[in-house]
Write an enzyme that holds these catalytic residues in place. Structure first.
Site, PDB file in Angstrom:
ATOM      1  N   ASN A  63      -9.432  15.144 -15.497  1.00 48.78           N
ATOM      2  CA  ASN A  63      -8.968  13.763 -15.818  1.00 48.78           C
ATOM      3  C   ASN A  63      -9.325  13.396 -17.186  1.00 48.78           C
ATOM      4  OD1 ASN A  63      -7.943  13.365 -13.354  1.00 48.78           O
ATOM      5  ND2 ASN A  63      -9.820  13.151 -12.596  1.00 48.78           N
ATOM      6  N   GLU A 112     -15.213  25.342 -17.912  1.00 47.56           N
ATOM      7  CA  GLU A 112     -15.367  25.020 -16.560  1.00 47.56           C
ATOM      8  C   GLU A 112     -16.212  25.987 -16.004  1.00 47.56           C
ATOM      9  OE1 GLU A 112     -15.675  22.309 -14.697  1.00 47.56           O
ATOM     10  OE2 GLU A 112     -16.217  23.874 -13.150  1.00 47.56           O
ATOM     11  N   PRO A 164     -12.181  18.253 -12.476  1.00 50.11           N
ATOM     12  CA  PRO A 164     -10.505  18.618 -12.402  1.00 50.11           C
ATOM     13  C   PRO A 164      -9.847  18.287 -13.583  1.00 50.11           C
ATOM     14  CG  PRO A 164     -11.167  16.641 -11.453  1.00 50.11           C
ATOM     15  CD  PRO A 164     -12.282  17.226 -11.571  1.00 50.11           C
ATOM     16  N   CYS A 167     -21.299   9.867 -13.236  1.00 54.87           N
ATOM     17  CA  CYS A 167     -20.683   8.569 -12.159  1.00 54.87           C
ATOM     18  C   CYS A 167     -21.870   8.597 -11.201  1.00 54.87           C
ATOM     19  CB  CYS A 167     -19.528   8.945 -11.484  1.00 54.87           C
ATOM     20  SG  CYS A 167     -19.575  10.765 -10.586  1.00 54.87           S
TER      21      CYS A 167
HETATM   22  N1  SAM Z   1     -14.905  15.550 -16.564  1.00 54.65           N
HETATM   23  C1  SAM Z   1     -14.202  15.880 -15.260  1.00 54.65           C
HETATM   24  C2  SAM Z   1     -13.216  15.091 -15.096  1.00 54.65           C
HETATM   25  O1  SAM Z   1     -13.369  13.673 -15.340  1.00 54.65           O
HETATM   26  O2  SAM Z   1     -12.204  15.444 -14.446  1.00 54.65           O
HETATM   27  C3  SAM Z   1     -15.353  15.827 -14.036  1.00 54.65           C
HETATM   28  C4  SAM Z   1     -16.455  16.887 -14.443  1.00 54.65           C
HETATM   29  S1  SAM Z   1     -17.715  17.112 -13.076  1.00 54.65           S
HETATM   30  C5  SAM Z   1     -18.545  15.590 -13.076  1.00 54.65           C
HETATM   31  C6  SAM Z   1     -18.619  18.335 -13.511  1.00 54.65           C
HETATM   32  C7  SAM Z   1     -18.077  19.722 -13.683  1.00 54.65           C
HETATM   33  O3  SAM Z   1     -18.721  20.382 -14.653  1.00 54.65           O
HETATM   34  C8  SAM Z   1     -17.929  20.378 -12.330  1.00 54.65           C
HETATM   35  O4  SAM Z   1     -16.445  20.750 -12.228  1.00 54.65           O
HETATM   36  C9  SAM Z   1     -18.847  21.584 -12.468  1.00 54.65           C
HETATM   37  O5  SAM Z   1     -18.188  22.924 -11.662  1.00 54.65           O
HETATM   38  C10 SAM Z   1     -18.966  21.787 -13.910  1.00 54.65           C
HETATM   39  N2  SAM Z   1     -19.921  22.460 -14.331  1.00 54.65           N
HETATM   40  C11 SAM Z   1     -21.359  22.492 -13.902  1.00 54.65           C
HETATM   41  N3  SAM Z   1     -21.919  23.231 -14.731  1.00 54.65           N
HETATM   42  C12 SAM Z   1     -21.273  23.786 -15.734  1.00 54.65           C
HETATM   43  C13 SAM Z   1     -21.681  24.845 -16.935  1.00 54.65           C
HETATM   44  N4  SAM Z   1     -22.909  25.221 -17.009  1.00 54.65           N
HETATM   45  N5  SAM Z   1     -20.617  24.907 -17.735  1.00 54.65           N
HETATM   46  C14 SAM Z   1     -19.528  24.307 -17.627  1.00 54.65           C
HETATM   47  N6  SAM Z   1     -19.086  23.506 -16.485  1.00 54.65           N
HETATM   48  C15 SAM Z   1     -20.022  23.252 -15.424  1.00 54.65           C
END
Ligand code: SAM
Length: 324
Positions: free
Chosen positions: A96, A115, A94, A250
């Site tokens: 952060n 994303e 999201p 995480c």
């Molecule tokens: N960094 C974010 C934060 O601190 O708010 C949290 C990221 S979350 C752990 C991982 C995100 O990566 C998810 O929203 C997911 O939809 C996205 N994601 C997964 N595979 C991806 C890809 N191949 N390319 C871009 N985004 C991807």
């Protein structure tokens, strides 16, 4: 390992969004209601008593502060992007950490926030808007499809561009321009990919939900996540102008953490990267499963409230020019 409930005596943390408010003003405002002090390690992070509920606080609602844990706040701080750099947040919703990067860069330079998931990309836009950052482009697409040596245009649509939102009438013109002209002079990549979330309280409380068993480990899911994480980290290591890469999860699982880093070490070395030691004063390091794992940083899900993992890759010889 046996489940241990989160330690509710641990403090709460908020990160001051220095794009909107300086730390002293935040201390002054929050100090009217709460006992508050600066964190001794992370700049712009404030420590409040356990149980402090800030979700409806005006400073949270107007984006002056973000409720963000200490471990989560370490990640962008470890990347340490300089104002003026071009930075890629590879898996960003999201958002952060994206807006934390913008604050560290003092709103100067450019952040491309990639994303894959459309709904989550909308949440990312909301976070960016709330932060007031004017140097973030939200790219809806797959990080793995970004050609490290080509323009971003083939990846997906730039669906939000805070550089141009002040004048919506020219938004589409500006975005076409960016699609055609943005070349990846990326200096730093933050890679915080999808992971099991096994270090977060929500995941650790999963067993309290009906129809879940405590000792259920979905090996197939973990293997799939680890395969993606390795691919994504190898991809990040192939951007030619990149000087710093942070890989974070995480998760507390070795398969998503040390094993991922270990698997890319030959590529990292041949592309001129080496592991560096984020926050050397921090005691908890990587599991001792390969030579060099002492560079890695872990936080404990109980002692530190969240179980995070951070690895920092630095291009050899780039340390001296880090202000460029
Ligand atoms: N960094 C974010 C934060 O601190 O708010 C949290 C990221 S979350 C752990 C991982 C995100 O990566 C998810 O929203 C997911 O939809 C996205 N994601 C997964 N595979 C991806 C890809 N191949 N390319 C871009 N985004 C991807």
């Amino acid at each position: 390992a046996l489940y241990q409930p989160p330690d509710i005596t641990k403090p709460c943390y908020v990160r001051v969004n220095t794009l909107k408010l300086d730390v002293d003003s935040a201390l002054h405002e929050l100090g009217k209601q709460f006992k508050v002090q600066k964190d001794d390690m992370i700049p712009h992070l404030l420590v409040l008593p356990p149980h402090t509920d800030l979700h409806n606080h005006s400073l949270v609602l107007n984006g002056s502060i973000f409720v963000q844990g200490k471990a989560s706040s370490m990640v962008a701080a470890v990347l340490d992007p300089k104002p003026g750099w071009e930075v890629l947040d590879a898996c960003s919703a999201p958002g952060n950490k994206t807006v934390h990067l913008a604050a560290l860069m003092k709103g100067k330079g450019k952040i491309i926030a990639c994303e894959l998931n459309k709904d989550r990309a909308k949440r990312l836009e909301d976070t960016v808007r709330l932060s007031g950052a004017a140097n973030i482009e939200v790219l809806h697409g797959d990080f793995l499809n970004i050609d490290p040596k080509g323009p971003f245009s083939k990846v997906g649509n730039i669906i939000y561009c805070s550089l141009t939102m002040r004048d919506p009438s020219t938004w589409h013109i500006m975005c076409s321009y960016l699609r055609a002209n943005t070349l990846p002079q990326v200096s730093a990549i933050l890679l915080d990919p999808s992971c099991s979330g096994s270090g977060t309280a929500a995941q650790r409380l999963d067993h309290l939900l009906p129809s879940r068993t405590t000792d259920f480990v979905d090996t197939e899911r973990l293997n799939k996540l680890a395969a993606f994480q390795k691919k994504a980290l190898a991809h990040a290591l192939s951007f030619p102008a990149v000087k710093r890469i942070v890989y974070s999860t995480c998760s507390v699982n070795q398969i998503e953490n040390e094993d991922v880093v270990n698997s890319v070490l030959p590529l990292a070395t041949s592309n001129g990267f080496q592991l560096a030691t984020p926050f050397p004063q921090w005691q908890r390091r990587g599991l001792p499963v390969f030579e060099g794992s002492e560079h890695l940083l872990r936080t404990d899900p109980v002692e530190d409230k969240e179980g995070f993992f951070i690895a920092l890759f630095v291009k050899r010889g780039s340390e001296k020019n880090s202000e460029e």
